[in-house]
Scaffold this motif. Structure first.
Motif, PDB file in Angstrom:
ATOM      1  N   PRO A  28      15.174 -14.862  11.658  1.00 47.61           N
ATOM      2  CA  PRO A  28      13.845 -15.341  12.055  1.00 47.61           C
ATOM      3  C   PRO A  28      12.984 -14.292  12.756  1.00 47.61           C
ATOM      4  CG  PRO A  28      15.476 -17.020  12.507  1.00 47.61           C
ATOM      5  CD  PRO A  28      16.222 -15.797  12.062  1.00 47.61           C
ATOM      6  N   VAL A  29      13.578 -13.436  13.564  1.00 50.04           N
ATOM      7  CA  VAL A  29      12.805 -12.386  14.230  1.00 50.04           C
ATOM      8  C   VAL A  29      12.299 -11.367  13.205  1.00 50.04           C
ATOM      9  CG1 VAL A  29      12.988 -10.434  15.824  1.00 50.04           C
ATOM     10  CG2 VAL A  29      13.849 -12.668  16.498  1.00 50.04           C
ATOM     11  N   LEU A  30      13.145 -11.022  12.236  1.00 55.83           N
ATOM     12  CA  LEU A  30      12.703 -10.104  11.179  1.00 55.83           C
ATOM     13  C   LEU A  30      11.572 -10.717  10.354  1.00 55.83           C
ATOM     14  CD1 LEU A  30      16.095  -8.600   9.956  1.00 55.83           C
ATOM     15  CD2 LEU A  30      14.317  -7.489  11.325  1.00 55.83           C
ATOM     16  N   VAL A  31      11.670 -12.005  10.053  1.00 53.38           N
ATOM     17  CA  VAL A  31      10.589 -12.697   9.336  1.00 53.38           C
ATOM     18  C   VAL A  31       9.307 -12.638  10.155  1.00 53.38           C
ATOM     19  CG1 VAL A  31       9.777 -14.965   8.577  1.00 53.38           C
ATOM     20  CG2 VAL A  31      12.067 -14.198   7.958  1.00 53.38           C
ATOM     21  N   LEU A  32       9.401 -12.872  11.460  1.00 58.24           N
ATOM     22  CA  LEU A  32       8.224 -12.806  12.332  1.00 58.24           C
ATOM     23  C   LEU A  32       7.574 -11.431  12.268  1.00 58.24           C
ATOM     24  CD1 LEU A  32       6.401 -13.980  14.599  1.00 58.24           C
ATOM     25  CD2 LEU A  32       8.105 -13.141  16.215  1.00 58.24           C
ATOM     26  N   ILE A  33       8.370 -10.392  12.365  1.00 58.96           N
ATOM     27  CA  ILE A  33       7.827  -9.027  12.353  1.00 58.96           C
ATOM     28  C   ILE A  33       7.203  -8.690  11.009  1.00 58.96           C
ATOM     29  CG2 ILE A  33       8.493  -6.579  12.458  1.00 58.96           C
ATOM     30  CD1 ILE A  33      10.615  -7.465  14.573  1.00 58.96           C
ATOM     31  N   VAL A  34       7.926  -8.972   9.913  1.00 60.32           N
ATOM     32  CA  VAL A  34       7.424  -8.628   8.578  1.00 60.32           C
ATOM     33  C   VAL A  34       6.193  -9.458   8.225  1.00 60.32           C
ATOM     34  CG1 VAL A  34       7.999  -8.705   6.112  1.00 60.32           C
ATOM     35  CG2 VAL A  34       9.635  -7.764   7.741  1.00 60.32           C
ATOM     36  N   ALA A  35       6.229 -10.762   8.513  1.00 63.41           N
ATOM     37  CA  ALA A  35       5.082 -11.625   8.189  1.00 63.41           C
ATOM     38  C   ALA A  35       3.851 -11.228   8.989  1.00 63.41           C
ATOM     39  CB  ALA A  35       5.441 -13.089   8.443  1.00 63.41           C
ATOM     40  N   THR A  36       4.049 -10.885  10.254  1.00 62.11           N
ATOM     41  CA  THR A  36       2.918 -10.468  11.088  1.00 62.11           C
ATOM     42  C   THR A  36       2.337  -9.140  10.607  1.00 62.11           C
ATOM     43  OG1 THR A  36       3.853 -11.646  12.970  1.00 62.11           O
ATOM     44  CG2 THR A  36       2.200  -9.965  13.454  1.00 62.11           C
ATOM     45  N   ALA A  37       3.211  -8.213  10.253  1.00 60.56           N
ATOM     46  CA  ALA A  37       2.739  -6.918   9.745  1.00 60.56           C
ATOM     47  C   ALA A  37       1.998  -7.103   8.421  1.00 60.56           C
ATOM     48  CB  ALA A  37       3.914  -5.963   9.572  1.00 60.56           C
ATOM     49  N   ALA A  38       2.554  -7.920   7.537  1.00 59.52           N
ATOM     50  CA  ALA A  38       1.911  -8.144   6.236  1.00 59.52           C
ATOM     51  C   ALA A  38       0.566  -8.846   6.407  1.00 59.52           C
ATOM     52  CB  ALA A  38       2.828  -8.965   5.330  1.00 59.52           C
ATOM     53  N   ALA A  39       0.516  -9.867   7.246  1.00 55.24           N
ATOM     54  CA  ALA A  39      -0.742 -10.590   7.473  1.00 55.24           C
ATOM     55  C   ALA A  39      -1.787  -9.665   8.099  1.00 55.24           C
ATOM     56  CB  ALA A  39      -0.501 -11.803   8.362  1.00 55.24           C
ATOM     57  N   SER A  40      -1.369  -8.841   9.040  1.00 56.96           N
ATOM     58  CA  SER A  40      -2.298  -7.899   9.675  1.00 56.96           C
ATOM     59  C   SER A  40      -2.837  -6.889   8.662  1.00 56.96           C
ATOM     60  CB  SER A  40      -1.607  -7.153  10.812  1.00 56.96           C
ATOM     61  OG  SER A  40      -1.186  -8.052  11.794  1.00 56.96           O
ATOM     62  N   PHE A  41      -1.947  -6.370   7.818  1.00 55.10           N
ATOM     63  CA  PHE A  41      -2.360  -5.397   6.802  1.00 55.10           C
ATOM     64  C   PHE A  41      -3.361  -6.017   5.830  1.00 55.10           C
ATOM     65  CE2 PHE A  41      -1.785  -3.526   2.575  1.00 55.10           C
ATOM     66  CZ  PHE A  41      -2.141  -2.210   2.844  1.00 55.10           C
ATOM     67  N   VAL A  42      -3.042  -7.219   5.313  1.00 52.34           N
ATOM     68  CA  VAL A  42      -3.931  -7.875   4.350  1.00 52.34           C
ATOM     69  C   VAL A  42      -5.267  -8.236   5.019  1.00 52.34           C
ATOM     70  CG1 VAL A  42      -4.218  -9.911   2.874  1.00 52.34           C
ATOM     71  CG2 VAL A  42      -2.030  -8.702   2.921  1.00 52.34           C
ATOM     72  N   ALA A  43      -5.225  -8.717   6.258  1.00 52.28           N
ATOM     73  CA  ALA A  43      -6.466  -9.063   6.959  1.00 52.28           C
ATOM     74  C   ALA A  43      -7.326  -7.821   7.187  1.00 52.28           C
ATOM     75  CB  ALA A  43      -6.151  -9.749   8.278  1.00 52.28           C
ATOM     76  N   ALA A  44      -6.700  -6.712   7.545  1.00 47.76           N
ATOM     77  CA  ALA A  44      -7.455  -5.472   7.747  1.00 47.76           C
ATOM     78  C   ALA A  44      -8.060  -4.989   6.428  1.00 47.76           C
ATOM     79  CB  ALA A  44      -6.543  -4.400   8.339  1.00 47.76           C
ATOM     80  N   TYR A  45      -7.302  -5.120   5.351  1.00 44.49           N
ATOM     81  CA  TYR A  45      -7.810  -4.719   4.035  1.00 44.49           C
ATOM     82  C   TYR A  45      -9.008  -5.576   3.634  1.00 44.49           C
ATOM     83  CZ  TYR A  45      -8.114  -3.857  -0.948  1.00 44.49           C
ATOM     84  OH  TYR A  45      -8.577  -3.555  -2.192  1.00 44.49           O
ATOM     85  N   VAL A  46      -8.896  -6.889   3.825  1.00 44.81           N
ATOM     86  CA  VAL A  46      -9.994  -7.799   3.480  1.00 44.81           C
ATOM     87  C   VAL A  46     -11.230  -7.463   4.304  1.00 44.81           C
ATOM     88  CG1 VAL A  46     -10.747 -10.220   3.663  1.00 44.81           C
ATOM     89  CG2 VAL A  46      -8.537  -9.678   2.642  1.00 44.81           C
ATOM     90  N   ASN A  47     -11.061  -7.159   5.569  1.00 39.51           N
ATOM     91  CA  ASN A  47     -12.207  -6.821   6.430  1.00 39.51           C
ATOM     92  C   ASN A  47     -12.852  -5.493   6.039  1.00 39.51           C
ATOM     93  OD1 ASN A  47     -12.438  -9.083   8.055  1.00 39.51           O
ATOM     94  ND2 ASN A  47     -10.871  -8.361   9.468  1.00 39.51           N
ATOM     95  N   SER A  48     -12.094  -4.630   5.373  1.00 36.34           N
ATOM     96  CA  SER A  48     -12.666  -3.341   4.969  1.00 36.34           C
ATOM     97  C   SER A  48     -13.460  -3.443   3.657  1.00 36.34           C
ATOM     98  CB  SER A  48     -11.556  -2.298   4.811  1.00 36.34           C
ATOM     99  OG  SER A  48     -10.776  -2.578   3.659  1.00 36.34           O
ATOM    100  N   LEU A  49     -13.323  -4.571   2.959  1.00 36.06           N
ATOM    101  CA  LEU A  49     -14.050  -4.743   1.705  1.00 36.06           C
ATOM    102  C   LEU A  49     -15.517  -5.073   1.981  1.00 36.06           C
ATOM    103  CD1 LEU A  49     -11.395  -6.833  -0.277  1.00 36.06           C
ATOM    104  CD2 LEU A  49     -11.893  -4.398  -0.504  1.00 36.06           C
TER     105      LEU A  49
END
Length: 172
Positions: A28-49
């Motif tokens: 569960p901790v690994l899921v938290l870290i990976v999901a948060t990193a992935a969501a942050s990356f995708v959100a940052a990418y969307v904001n850069s469009l």
């Protein structure tokens, strides 16, 4: 978190109270870290469009919703399940309770215990955890997984059983 006193009989004392080993929370901790990193990356990418502000907001809300579902299901639920799982040894019985919404439990009187075993592999030995196997007079053996410091729990339970029986073979 101590075990609730209202489930104990009069003059019954808790000898040991444990939650499962923390290794259950690694995934569960690994899921938290990976999901948060992935969501942050995708959100940052969307904001850069160069999309409109409304489109960015909608996509960001969708990302947040997906992240919340993943975290709730794959991180918070296992954590609360771990937190609400109790392995308790008293001076009269062994109790095991688990479940978040639906609680289940079993009580084994110490006088009914025939044998106590433990099992742990190499990884479990390194993490100081294992499976405790209790055979009682009326049932098939019960396996309790991920008991922290399983060898100490095994020895403690063995001593409690002999003290309860008042056996001359008591190791104490």
């Amino acid at each position: 978190m101590s075990y609730p006193e209202n489930v104990l009989a009069k003059d019954e004392q808790v000898v040991l109270h444990r939650h499962p080993h923390w290794k259950r929370l690694i995934g569960p901790v690994l899921v938290l870290i990976v999901a948060t990193a992935a969501a942050s990356f995708v959100a940052a990418y969307v904001n850069s469009l160069g999309w409109e502000r409304t489109a960015k907001t909608v996509v960001s809300l969708v990302i947040l919703a997906i992240w919340l579902v993943l975290i709730g299901w794959l991180t918070l639920w296992p954590f609360f399940t771990w937190w609400t799982t109790h392995f308790v040894i008293t001076d009269r019985r062994v109790m095991f309770r688990h479940g978040l919404l639906t609680r289940t439990g079993i009580d084994i009187p110490l006088a009914r215990i025939n044998s106590v075993e433990f099992r742990h592999g190499l990884l479990d030995r390194m993490l100081r955890t294992g499976t405790l196997i209790i055979e009682s007079a009326s049932q098939d053996p019960l396996d309790f997984y991920d008991i922290p410091r399983v060898e100490q729990v095994h020895a403690l339970l063995y001593h409690e059983v002999f003290d309860t029986l008042g056996s001359e073979e008591s190791p104490s």
